[in-house]
Motif scaffolding. Sequence first.
Motif, short mmCIF file in Angstrom:
data_model
loop_
_atom_site.label_atom_id
_atom_site.label_comp_id
_atom_site.label_asym_id
_atom_site.label_seq_id
_atom_site.Cartn_x
_atom_site.Cartn_y
_atom_site.Cartn_z
N LEU A 33 0.83 -1.21 0.00
CA LEU A 33 0.00 0.00 0.00
C LEU A 33 0.87 1.25 0.00
O LEU A 33 0.54 2.25 -0.66
CB LEU A 33 -0.91 -0.04 1.23
N ALA A 86 2.09 1.76 -3.54
CA ALA A 86 1.01 2.25 -4.41
C ALA A 86 0.71 3.71 -4.12
O ALA A 86 0.50 4.51 -5.05
CB ALA A 86 -0.24 1.41 -4.21
N LEU A 87 0.74 4.09 -2.84
CA LEU A 87 0.50 5.49 -2.49
C LEU A 87 1.59 6.39 -3.07
O LEU A 87 1.29 7.46 -3.62
CB LEU A 87 0.49 5.64 -0.97
N PHE A 138 3.39 5.78 -5.69
CA PHE A 138 3.20 5.84 -7.15
C PHE A 138 2.12 6.84 -7.51
O PHE A 138 2.29 7.66 -8.43
CB PHE A 138 2.85 4.44 -7.66
N ALA A 139 1.00 6.79 -6.78
CA ALA A 139 -0.10 7.71 -7.09
C ALA A 139 0.31 9.15 -6.82
O ALA A 139 -0.01 10.06 -7.59
CB ALA A 139 -1.33 7.34 -6.27
#
Lengths: 136, 94
Positions: B7, B10-11, B13-14
């Motif tokens: 997570l 992914a955070l 990356f966003a």
Amino acid sequence: MIAEILISALLVMAGIFGLVGSFGLLKLPDLMTRLHAPTKATTVGVGGVLIASMAYFLIFEGKLSWHELLITLFLLLTAPITANFIAKAHIHREMTARDLPVTGTERDWATLMPSDEPVQPVMNRVDEPPRQVSDH
Amino acid sequence: MTDLGLLDWALTFAFACFGVGLLFNLYRIARAPAVPDRILALDTMVINVIALLVLYGIRTGSGINFEAAMLFAMTGFVSTVAYAKFILRGDIIE
């Protein structure tokens, strides 16, 4: 674990959509096509982030927050309105009536001939277009 | 933030995606052929900032940023419509 993978996938997809929307703003050739990138791709990106946020707070913090739904609703409602206003400003400032395609009905484009009376939409298309576009 | 490696990645990356998107919008505001392009870039900037605020809310694990995101959405919409209306008619409230 499954929830973590799901939220991570949502976040990655949202990031890609947001990046594509902002890149389309640079890449596409003119404003009418450029309008599509932010109003569609970026809105989907923000929607993905908001769904991921809802899922995160529901699963890891144990509380359901409704603020994300409000923001999503507001963004989805306002994105077409802003796109319409920007397109209208673009038509009136940068284009002439000759640049626009013919409507195929008796009436011209509504933004070019405003009227105070409410106008019924024309459903039957006429065969002869009222305005000749081939004279330039 | 607990010790969730996936997570966290992914955070990040966003965050990077929406940050690069903000830079693209900034370039479009600086180099635009006409004024409606700048309005569109500013509107996209507001949407990207809303996404960054919500991502920051996930990272810190607090729901205090949602009011800020909601305010950004509202003022962004109103200012975009007002700007477009102003360059269209030379007046905002007729």
